[in-house]
Write a protein that holds these residues in place. Structure first.
Motif, PDB file in Angstrom:
ATOM      1  N   LEU A 125       0.651  -0.994   0.145  1.00  0.00           N
ATOM      2  CA  LEU A 125       0.154  -0.190  -0.642  1.00  0.00           C
ATOM      3  C   LEU A 125       0.867   1.462  -0.021  1.00  0.00           C
ATOM      4  CD1 LEU A 125      -2.164  -2.309   1.125  1.00  0.00           C
ATOM      5  CD2 LEU A 125      -3.132  -0.864   2.846  1.00  0.00           C
ATOM      6  N   SER A 126       0.336   2.371  -0.043  1.00  0.00           N
ATOM      7  CA  SER A 126       1.421   3.675  -0.503  1.00  0.00           C
ATOM      8  C   SER A 126       0.775   3.795   0.508  1.00  0.00           C
ATOM      9  CB  SER A 126       0.783   4.437  -1.236  1.00  0.00           C
ATOM     10  OG  SER A 126      -0.335   4.782  -1.094  1.00  0.00           O
ATOM     11  N   ARG A 127       2.057   4.952   1.171  1.00  0.00           N
ATOM     12  CA  ARG A 127       1.720   5.781   2.642  1.00  0.00           C
ATOM     13  C   ARG A 127       0.745   5.995   2.989  1.00  0.00           C
ATOM     14  NH1 ARG A 127       5.824   8.651   1.932  1.00  0.00           N
ATOM     15  NH2 ARG A 127       7.367   7.216   2.741  1.00  0.00           N
ATOM     16  N   GLN A 128      -0.037   7.248   1.599  1.00  0.00           N
ATOM     17  CA  GLN A 128      -1.612   7.812   1.640  1.00  0.00           C
ATOM     18  C   GLN A 128      -2.134   6.655   2.350  1.00  0.00           C
ATOM     19  OE1 GLN A 128       0.887   8.525  -0.284  1.00  0.00           O
ATOM     20  NE2 GLN A 128       1.213  10.539  -0.179  1.00  0.00           N
ATOM     21  N   VAL A 129      -2.306   5.599   1.283  1.00  0.00           N
ATOM     22  CA  VAL A 129      -3.653   4.397   1.630  1.00  0.00           C
ATOM     23  C   VAL A 129      -3.387   3.331   2.766  1.00  0.00           C
ATOM     24  CG1 VAL A 129      -4.589   2.655   0.083  1.00  0.00           C
ATOM     25  CG2 VAL A 129      -3.446   3.677  -1.073  1.00  0.00           C
ATOM     26  N   ALA A 130      -1.868   3.779   3.156  1.00  0.00           N
ATOM     27  CA  ALA A 130      -2.485   2.576   4.304  1.00  0.00           C
ATOM     28  C   ALA A 130      -2.353   3.321   5.741  1.00  0.00           C
ATOM     29  CB  ALA A 130      -0.807   1.992   4.374  1.00  0.00           C
ATOM     30  N   THR A 131      -2.394   5.127   5.705  1.00  0.00           N
ATOM     31  CA  THR A 131      -3.265   6.036   6.212  1.00  0.00           C
ATOM     32  C   THR A 131      -4.034   5.479   6.869  1.00  0.00           C
ATOM     33  OG1 THR A 131      -0.374   7.058   6.203  1.00  0.00           O
ATOM     34  CG2 THR A 131      -3.182   7.944   7.499  1.00  0.00           C
ATOM     35  N   GLU A 132      -5.199   5.889   4.982  1.00  0.00           N
ATOM     36  CA  GLU A 132      -6.394   6.418   5.327  1.00  0.00           C
ATOM     37  C   GLU A 132      -7.263   5.021   5.390  1.00  0.00           C
ATOM     38  OE1 GLU A 132     -10.105   7.563   1.927  1.00  0.00           O
ATOM     39  OE2 GLU A 132      -8.146   7.556   0.843  1.00  0.00           O
ATOM     40  N   PHE A 133      -6.379   3.894   5.248  1.00  0.00           N
ATOM     41  CA  PHE A 133      -7.434   2.554   5.759  1.00  0.00           C
ATOM     42  C   PHE A 133      -6.984   2.693   6.978  1.00  0.00           C
ATOM     43  CE2 PHE A 133      -7.744  -1.942   5.936  1.00  0.00           C
ATOM     44  CZ  PHE A 133      -9.275  -2.321   5.814  1.00  0.00           C
ATOM     45  N   SER A 134      -5.452   2.518   7.463  1.00  0.00           N
ATOM     46  CA  SER A 134      -5.421   3.011   9.612  1.00  0.00           C
ATOM     47  C   SER A 134      -6.715   3.964  10.015  1.00  0.00           C
ATOM     48  CB  SER A 134      -4.324   2.982   9.518  1.00  0.00           C
ATOM     49  OG  SER A 134      -4.492   3.304  10.728  1.00  0.00           O
ATOM     50  N   PHE A 135      -7.399   4.947   9.412  1.00  0.00           N
ATOM     51  CA  PHE A 135      -8.418   5.176  10.026  1.00  0.00           C
ATOM     52  C   PHE A 135      -9.779   4.255   9.742  1.00  0.00           C
ATOM     53  CE2 PHE A 135      -5.793   9.260   8.691  1.00  0.00           C
ATOM     54  CZ  PHE A 135      -5.396   9.457  10.063  1.00  0.00           C
ATOM     55  N   TYR A 136     -10.140   4.381   8.709  1.00  0.00           N
ATOM     56  CA  TYR A 136     -11.276   3.281   8.935  1.00  0.00           C
ATOM     57  C   TYR A 136     -11.436   2.149   9.441  1.00  0.00           C
ATOM     58  CZ  TYR A 136     -11.870   6.688   4.305  1.00  0.00           C
ATOM     59  OH  TYR A 136     -12.517   7.535   3.170  1.00  0.00           O
ATOM     60  N   LEU A 137     -10.595   1.793   9.345  1.00  0.00           N
ATOM     61  CA  LEU A 137     -10.314   0.696  10.313  1.00  0.00           C
ATOM     62  C   LEU A 137     -10.029   0.256  11.735  1.00  0.00           C
ATOM     63  CD1 LEU A 137      -9.619  -2.567  10.580  1.00  0.00           C
ATOM     64  CD2 LEU A 137      -7.214  -1.887  10.792  1.00  0.00           C
ATOM     65  N   ALA A 138     -10.248   2.063  12.476  1.00  0.00           N
ATOM     66  CA  ALA A 138     -10.426   2.684  13.886  1.00  0.00           C
ATOM     67  C   ALA A 138     -11.834   2.021  14.131  1.00  0.00           C
ATOM     68  CB  ALA A 138      -9.285   3.515  13.624  1.00  0.00           C
ATOM     69  N   ILE A 139     -12.426   2.781  13.100  1.00  0.00           N
ATOM     70  CA  ILE A 139     -13.912   3.005  13.305  1.00  0.00           C
ATOM     71  C   ILE A 139     -14.477   1.516  14.799  1.00  0.00           C
ATOM     72  CG2 ILE A 139     -16.498   3.556  12.794  1.00  0.00           C
ATOM     73  CD1 ILE A 139     -14.644   5.225  10.776  1.00  0.00           C
ATOM     74  N   PRO A 140     -14.692   0.342  13.521  1.00  0.00           N
ATOM     75  CA  PRO A 140     -14.494  -0.755  14.232  1.00  0.00           C
ATOM     76  C   PRO A 140     -14.449  -0.922  15.681  1.00  0.00           C
ATOM     77  CG  PRO A 140     -14.102  -1.361  12.120  1.00  0.00           C
ATOM     78  CD  PRO A 140     -13.933   0.377  12.546  1.00  0.00           C
TER      79      PRO A 140
END
Length: 277
Positions: A183-198
């Motif tokens: 994953l690119s740095r930006q994608v990894a960061t964004e997906f980490s945010f989404y994953l944090a929700i649940p």
């Protein structure tokens, strides 16, 4: 109403919000802050987990449009269905392992040596990951969250399980792990945010339910203030981090982790901070 207690709650909320989404372990910082503020009793530990929900509200606000569109399009759009499935797929491993081994981890791994070691090792791994990207040894193959497959999501979810070890950092594990997985740095960061929700909402609700006997209506002001300040500081941090990752590496965070790990060893050796769970 205890004004000093509310001030302490506000400070803890700021620490939570500023560290939750950076690859530096909010848990380690909350332990340090809680010890210094004398909020490291059983209720204080529940408070630390509960205020994570405030930080999650910040994620929801920042990504409200994407989340709303996903919910609306979920019955009919394949793109929305794949996105939701990926988040749930990545969420599942940490839930399973947390329920199976959570007590064992708290009993045996919450020691100064383990926390300091994970901080330092995590810092070294970040340096390695950034060096790989700088040398362009492996170009990112995923440049958008929508390009992620179910297998990609599962791999990120498995990497997130490393954060069950105290001091690892959930965001650090998912962001840096995602970078190693293509994953690119930006994608990894964004997906980490989404994953944090649940992940964090689930952890907060579970902790509140499990330790409900420790709480009363009198605790609402303290928890409310902590949630509010965690929300505000997390919102500011997320907006800054999204701009930061567009043109910067995580190398500075790596050196910070190494320095903080050494600080943990020093404070534990001198007896200044209670790092035991």
């Amino acid at each position: 109403m205890d004004t000093l207690l509310l001030l302490k709650a506000a400070l803890m909320g700021v620490v939570e919000g500023l560290t939750e989404f950076l690859p530096i372990s909010s848990t380690g910082h909350l332990i340090l802050a809680g010890s210094l503020l004398q909020m490291h009793d059983d209720k204080g530990k529940v408070f630390e987990i509960a205020i994570q929900t405030g930080a999650i509200f910040a994620v929801i606000l920042v990504y409200w449009q994407r989340l709303r569109d996903t919910v609306v399009q979920l019955p009919s759009q394949v793109k929305a269905q794949r996105f939701a499935a990926n988040v749930l797929t990545a969420f599942f491993p940490a839930v399973l392992l947390g329920l199976l081994f959570g007590k064992t981890i708290k009993a045996h791994l919450f020691t100064p040596t383990v926390v300091a070691s994970t901080f330092i090792v995590g810092g070294l791994i970040i340096l390695w990951a950034e060096r790989r990207q700088a040398r362009a040894e492996t170009a990112p193959r995923i440049l958008s969250v929508d390009q992620m497959s179910g297998l990609d999501a599962l791999k990120v979810g498995l990497v997130q399980c490393l954060a069950l070890v105290p001091g690892t950092s959930r965001s650090g594990a998912t962001i840096i792990g995602g970078m190693f997985l293509g994953l690119s740095r930006q994608v990894a960061t964004e997906f980490s945010f989404y994953l944090a929700i649940p992940t964090l909402i689930g952890a907060g609700c579970y902790s509140l339910y499990k330790e409900r006997a420790l709480l009363s209506l009198a605790d609402l002001p303290q928890f409310g203030v902590g949630l509010l300040f965690a929300f505000i500081s997390a919102w500011l941090c997320i907006r800054w981090l999204l701009r930061f990752v567009a043109s910067h590496s995580f190398t500075g965070f790596a050196w910070y982790r190494i320095a903080f790990g050494l600080l943990i060893l020093l404070t534990a050796q001198q007896g200044w901070v209670v790092w035991a769970d």
